[in-house]
Design an enzyme around this catalytic site. Structure first.
Site, PDB file in Angstrom:
ATOM      1  CG  ASN A   7      -3.068 -62.851 -93.493  1.00  0.00           C
ATOM      2  OD1 ASN A   7      -2.520 -63.030 -94.667  1.00  0.00           O
ATOM      3  ND2 ASN A   7      -4.530 -62.681 -93.204  1.00  0.00           N
ATOM      4  NE  ARG A  98      -3.694 -65.912 -96.761  1.00  0.00           N
ATOM      5  CZ  ARG A  98      -3.949 -65.267 -97.785  1.00  0.00           C
ATOM      6  NH1 ARG A  98      -3.487 -63.904 -97.395  1.00  0.00           N
ATOM      7  NH2 ARG A  98      -4.571 -65.512 -98.870  1.00  0.00           N
ATOM      8  CG  HIS A 186     -10.040 -67.040-100.901  1.00  0.00           C
ATOM      9  ND1 HIS A 186     -10.821 -66.906-102.098  1.00  0.00           N
ATOM     10  CD2 HIS A 186      -9.299 -66.131-100.727  1.00  0.00           C
ATOM     11  CE1 HIS A 186     -10.189 -65.870-102.620  1.00  0.00           C
ATOM     12  NE2 HIS A 186      -9.364 -65.229-101.502  1.00  0.00           N
ATOM     13  NE  ARG A 247      -5.898 -62.725-108.317  1.00  0.00           N
ATOM     14  CZ  ARG A 247      -6.040 -63.407-107.049  1.00  0.00           C
ATOM     15  NH1 ARG A 247      -6.435 -64.655-106.938  1.00  0.00           N
ATOM     16  NH2 ARG A 247      -5.916 -62.508-105.926  1.00  0.00           N
ATOM     17  CD  GLU A 390      -8.728 -64.931 -94.983  1.00  0.00           C
ATOM     18  OE1 GLU A 390      -8.571 -63.527 -95.245  1.00  0.00           O
ATOM     19  OE2 GLU A 390      -8.414 -65.512 -95.887  1.00  0.00           O
TER      20      GLU A 390
END
Ligand code: ADP
Length: 406
Positions: A7, A98, A186, A247, A390
């Site tokens: 990942n 990922r 996501h 962000r 994840e």
């Protein structure tokens, strides 16, 4: 089956080795046999690698100029030293990656071929801080594990079935045909958390309307109806939607035109401002970390309070958007760093939504364990805290893909 999961983030790399035995996937997640994290931002002089296996923790300094060598060093710790857990790398059956951006072609975990690599490469302009690192990881594995299948699990895949009205931007249609559309991100987390929510509620996912709130440094919501993502807040890139750590999330696009015309901004300067210097950090000034915002707020810092209020305001507005797409709600799910750990964020998000049948239990919210229901017994909408996993979800996707036959 031994599954290595890679990942790669923009400045870090997390890797795990899982073993899944038996004919069916286990109901609960397994702990990895071996874990590695590489942080390239720990120091200007070196990267920092931490390996955990066999109850042992080992630390290494890495040359930041030699990333390929770092990967080799990382893999070496699987077969040598105190963290050795396999005799030979060839015992690994499959490697799952990922991959942040897969464009609109992939709705499922996908065997990595030359064609898939080309797609990931072509999408670099849309995920410049992630896709190059994914390719680097894939190629490094190819060198040491030539015959082992590699599978890409795309962050965009779960949103692939989103209806066109949610996916297309209201700009000239030709741009949609050229690839400008909402992709959403996501996805692995939204998919995993919606499945987990159904499991906690003991109901089939195909009968539920769920909003998953993935609130980490990057943050997004997904409206999941009958197991399908029908709307999400991130868009063409992970910049759209919620106010995030660094962000901006969505802003009036005319601000960009104004900054270009009147303040000599170019693409690079805009990119830096919107992706690195905005969000919580842009308002607070020093940090985009929600823990710092909350500490400041508790000390009476007005800016911190304001940053927090804005975060909640924007989150609630976006919730309204997801709710409108779903036309009703059975469960609201909080996950990722902020969603899992901040009771105050969950409380302020849910306040005044009682008219929707959404009511959280203060005590349960304050002491929320993972994968629990924090709503009051009479609430019509369940509010859940789910620990997103994840890497485990990627391992499961690989297991399923391998069992289906490549
Ligand atoms: P990512 O994977 O996107 O880097 P995480 O899911 O780890 O991010 O979430 C990071 C965010 O979670 C940070 O803003 C951090 O401050 C926040 N966070 C972690 N623990 C807490 C906590 N106890 N209270 C509030 N925020 C927290």
């Amino acid at each position: 089956m031994k599954i290595l999961v890679l990942n790669a983030g923009s400045s870090s790399q997390k890797s795990c080795l899982y073993e899944i035995t038996g004919k069916n996937l286990p109901k609960t997640s397994s702990k990895p046999l071996w874990e590695a994290t590489i942080d390239w931002t720990a120091s200007n002089d070196y990267g920092f690698m931490e390996i955990t296996a066999n109850g042992v923790e080992k630390e290494f300094k890495l040359d930041p100029e030699k990333r390929q060598a770092a990967m080799a060093k990382m893999l070496e710790t699987l077969t040598a030293g105190d963290t050795k857990i396999i005799e030979n790398l060839s015992e690994i059956n499959v490697v799952g990656h990922r991959v942040v951006h897969g464009g609109s072609d992939y709705a499922e975990a996908t065997l990595i071929t030359e064609e898939v690599k080309t797609t990931i490469k072509n999408l670099i302009p849309l995920a410049p801080s992630h896709n190059p690192n994914h390719l680097e990881g894939i190629e490094a594995i190819e060198k040491v594990l030539e015959d082992v299948p590699q599978i890409a699990v795309f962050d965009t895949a779960f949103h692939n079935k989103m209806p066109k009205e949610a996916a297309i931007y209201p700009i000239p249609y030709e741009w949609f045909e050229k690839g400008i559309r909402r992709y959403g991100f996501h996805g692995t987390s939204h998919k995993y958390c919606s499945q987990k929510a159904a499991e906690i509620l003991g109901k089939p996912l195909e009968s539920l309307r769920i909003i998953t709130c993935h609130l980490g440094n990057g943050a997004s919501l997904a409206a999941v109806k009958n197991g399908i993502s029908i709307n999400t807040t991130m868009g063409f890139t992970p910049l759209e939607g919620l106010m995030m750590g660094n962000r901006s999330g969505s802003i009036d696009p005319a601000i960009l035109i104004y900054l270009i015309q009147k303040h000599n901004f170019d693409a690079e300067k805009l990119n830096k401002m919107l992706n690195k210097e905005s969000g919580l950090k842009g308002i607070l000034g020093k940090s985009g970390d929600m823990r710092q915002v909350i500490i400041g707020m508790n000390k009476g810092d007005e800016k911190a309070q304001f940053a927090f209020n804005m975060f909640i305001h924007r989150l609630r507005c976006c919730l309204g958007e997801m709710l409108a797409s779903l036309g009703g709600l059975d469960a609201l799910v909080f996950t990722a760093g902020i969603g899992e750990h901040s009771a105050i964020v969950r409380e302020k998000t849910c306040v005044d939504f009682e008219f929707l049948g959404l009511k959280i239990d203060k005590e349960k919210n304050t002491n929320a364990g993972m994968n629990t229901d924090i709503s009051t017994p009479d609430a019509k909408v369940r509010v859940l805290v789910v620990h997103t996993e994840e890497d485990w979800a990627i391992a499961c996707e690989c297991w399923q893909r391998m069992n289906q036959g490549l």
